[in-house]
Scaffold this motif. Structure first.
Motif, PDB file in Angstrom:
ATOM      1  N   ARG A 179     -89.378 -76.883  86.498  1.00 27.61           N
ATOM      2  CA  ARG A 179     -89.566 -76.574  87.922  1.00 27.61           C
ATOM      3  C   ARG A 179     -89.204 -77.767  88.797  1.00 27.61           C
ATOM      4  O   ARG A 179     -88.612 -77.607  89.875  1.00 27.61           O
ATOM      5  CB  ARG A 179     -91.015 -76.144  88.175  1.00 27.61           C
ATOM      6  CG  ARG A 179     -91.326 -74.720  87.702  1.00 27.61           C
ATOM      7  CD  ARG A 179     -92.662 -74.243  88.258  1.00 27.61           C
ATOM      8  NE  ARG A 179     -93.766 -75.028  87.728  1.00 27.61           N
ATOM      9  CZ  ARG A 179     -94.452 -74.706  86.635  1.00 27.61           C
ATOM     10  NH1 ARG A 179     -94.153 -73.608  85.969  1.00 27.61           N
ATOM     11  NH2 ARG A 179     -95.443 -75.463  86.218  1.00 27.61           N
ATOM     12  N   GLU A 180     -89.535 -78.970  88.352  1.00 30.66           N
ATOM     13  CA  GLU A 180     -89.188 -80.162  89.124  1.00 30.66           C
ATOM     14  C   GLU A 180     -87.677 -80.296  89.274  1.00 30.66           C
ATOM     15  O   GLU A 180     -87.177 -80.641  90.347  1.00 30.66           O
ATOM     16  CB  GLU A 180     -89.754 -81.420  88.452  1.00 30.66           C
ATOM     17  CG  GLU A 180     -91.258 -81.583  88.598  1.00 30.66           C
ATOM     18  CD  GLU A 180     -91.758 -82.847  87.918  1.00 30.66           C
ATOM     19  OE1 GLU A 180     -90.942 -83.539  87.279  1.00 30.66           O
ATOM     20  OE2 GLU A 180     -92.973 -83.132  88.028  1.00 30.66           O
ATOM     21  N   VAL A 181     -86.956 -80.044  88.184  1.00 34.05           N
ATOM     22  CA  VAL A 181     -85.493 -80.130  88.244  1.00 34.05           C
ATOM     23  C   VAL A 181     -84.943 -79.080  89.193  1.00 34.05           C
ATOM     24  O   VAL A 181     -84.091 -79.368  90.050  1.00 34.05           O
ATOM     25  CB  VAL A 181     -84.881 -79.981  86.836  1.00 34.05           C
ATOM     26  CG1 VAL A 181     -83.369 -79.771  86.915  1.00 34.05           C
ATOM     27  CG2 VAL A 181     -85.192 -81.209  85.989  1.00 34.05           C
ATOM     28  N   LEU A 182     -85.430 -77.850  89.091  1.00 33.08           N
ATOM     29  CA  LEU A 182     -84.941 -76.778  89.963  1.00 33.08           C
ATOM     30  C   LEU A 182     -85.309 -77.026  91.420  1.00 33.08           C
ATOM     31  O   LEU A 182     -84.510 -76.770  92.321  1.00 33.08           O
ATOM     32  CB  LEU A 182     -85.497 -75.427  89.502  1.00 33.08           C
ATOM     33  CG  LEU A 182     -84.924 -74.886  88.191  1.00 33.08           C
ATOM     34  CD1 LEU A 182     -85.645 -73.611  87.787  1.00 33.08           C
ATOM     35  CD2 LEU A 182     -83.425 -74.639  88.307  1.00 33.08           C
ATOM     36  N   ASP A 183     -86.498 -77.547  91.652  1.00 30.29           N
ATOM     37  CA  ASP A 183     -86.929 -77.820  93.031  1.00 30.29           C
ATOM     38  C   ASP A 183     -86.070 -78.899  93.681  1.00 30.29           C
ATOM     39  O   ASP A 183     -85.936 -78.938  94.910  1.00 30.29           O
ATOM     40  CB  ASP A 183     -88.396 -78.247  93.065  1.00 30.29           C
ATOM     41  CG  ASP A 183     -89.344 -77.099  92.764  1.00 30.29           C
ATOM     42  OD1 ASP A 183     -88.901 -75.934  92.814  1.00 30.29           O
ATOM     43  OD2 ASP A 183     -90.531 -77.370  92.463  1.00 30.29           O
TER      44      ASP A 183
END
Length: 427
Positions: free
Chosen positions: A140-144
């Motif tokens: 999620r951090e990468v996508l965010d």
């Protein structure tokens, strides 16, 4: 008299759809392999007619997979507009669960790196559900951190051990201490049922995929990758194809028995190859308990940098440890080269990070260990991908869904106008 309904129309339509899907894949793959091309040149090189190529390119543009670039020069007459892969609208994700870290990487359609994050984590000391929850957080951090217009098309997770790809289950990963773990189902739940496919594969297999891609200009037909971590994984390519075995379990070379009365392995047996060449063995030989290089909370690259510095400075204990591991590495590699006769033996993972202390000994040792003259024509190379090989291979495998069937990519988001950008409006 009643008539049976004719299937001719529906069959013909299905055939036409299949043919178009195939041709879309053909054009997209051609641009991937050969770079930007004019429509006329694509038609000439693929054997499709110009009108068909124009129609296919128009659909690929609409789907956000292809865009027009600069005019192609060098021909006769007015330069034609070139088309090429468009990396703006989608990303493919690769993830890796390893003994000392979690990693997530995003590639665009061109295979270019968009984002990467690695987190030091003692996964072997944690429950699988907690590890998978942490991995979901990193995903999620990468996508965010990406542009909101880049949508994910897939996620492939690399795990060191036996995996059942069809069910998304980790069958047995001794170094992680996972057995019969429904990894994909748990990860999908932690990611709130993502609308892109999530798959699972062996980390050495995925690393081999990445190594082949790195040699795309002249890919070897037969390649053996040995990736060193807490265990040892083998990715094998034969005849240009990944060798998976009858049940998909090929490549577990770390569990070859090389020392019958040797140390106990995480798999429960004794004398496995990884007990004498695994990273934890090297670190135990090179440093005492409490030494920073043995701290699993520290980033693995930093720990290996420290070890490399000690070796370069001539530290006798470090050099002795490297020599012992290199000797055992040669024993196992010799067996595999005798069996597989690869054109290229690639050292990855920590073997590559400490390559200067392994390569020369391995090349000399293979001359003695391999029955065929000249090591059977096998050359030794160091991976240039660092610890990103498996996670990059995962992203490349996720991308293959789009190249196999471009219609799976959906359609590109509508372009935003200047007014939209000024007001923050979306469509």
């Amino acid at each position: 008299m009643s008539r049976r309904p004719s299937l001719t129309g529906s069959s013909a339509t299905a055939d036409q759809v299949a043919v178009r899907r195939h041709n879309l894949s053909l054009v997209l793959g051609h641009l991937r392999r050969h770079g930007d091309r004019s429509r006329a040149r694509v038609a000439e090189e693929t054997g499709l007619n110009k009108a068909t190529v124009s129609s296919l390119v128009a659909e690929l543009v609409e789907r956000g997979l292809v865009s027009e670039g600069e005019a192609e020069r060098g021909g006769v007459g007015r330069p034609a507009q070139a088309v090429g892969l468009d990396g703006r609208h989608l990303v493919a994700l690769g993830a890796e669960i390893n003994i000392d870290y979690l990693s997530v990487l995003a590639l665009d359609l061109r295979g270019e790196l968009v984002a990467e994050r690695r987190v030091a984590l003692d996964t072997a000391g944690m429950e699988p559900t907690r590890v998978l929850g942490e991995l979901a957080r990193v995903v999620r951090e990468v996508l965010d951190g990406l542009d909101g217009r880049s949508r994910p098309v897939g996620l492939t997770v690399a795990v060191p051990g036996l995996v059942e790809t069809a069910t998304g289950t980790v069958f047995d990963a001794p170094n992680l201490r996972w057995q019969r773990t429904a990894a994909v189902a748990q990860l999908c739940a932690d990611l709130d049922a993502p609308d892109y496919p999530v798959t699972l594969d062996n980390e050495a297999n995925l690393a081999a995929v990445a190594e082949l891609a790195a040699r795309a200009d002249a890919p070897p037909d037969d390649l053996l990758l040995l990736t060193g971590g807490a265990g040892v994984g083998g990715g094998m390519v034969a005849g240009g194809r990944l060798l998976r075995g009858g049940q998909g379990f090929a490549g577990e070379v770390g569990h070859m028995r090389v020392e019958r009365a040797g140390a106990r392995c995480g798999c429960g047996r004794t004398g496995c190859w990884e007990t004498v060449v695994g990273l934890h063995t090297l670190l135990r030989l090179a440093a005492d308990e409490g030494d920073p290089v043995r701290d699993p909370a520290r980033d693995l690259v930093q720990r290996l940098d420290e070890l490399r510095g000690r070796a370069a400075a001539g530290d006798t204990r470090t050099l002795a440890a490297l020599t012992e591991v290199a000797d055992w590495l040669t024993v196992g590699a010799g067996i595999l080269v005798n069996v597989l006769n690869p054109q290229v033996l690639v050292l990855g993972g920590y073997f590559a990070a400490l390559g200067p202390w392994f390569a020369e000994a391995l090349e000399a040792g293979l001359q003695q260990e391999v029955f065929a003259p000249g090591s059977g024509g096998c050359r030794v190379e160091m991976s240039t991908l660092g610890f990103s090989a498996a996670v990059r291979g995962g992203a490349l495998q996720a991308l293959s869904v789009v190249f196999d069937d471009p219609t799976r990519a959906g359609l590109a988001p509508p372009a935003r106008t200047t007014d939209d950008l000024a007001t923050g409006a979306t469509r």
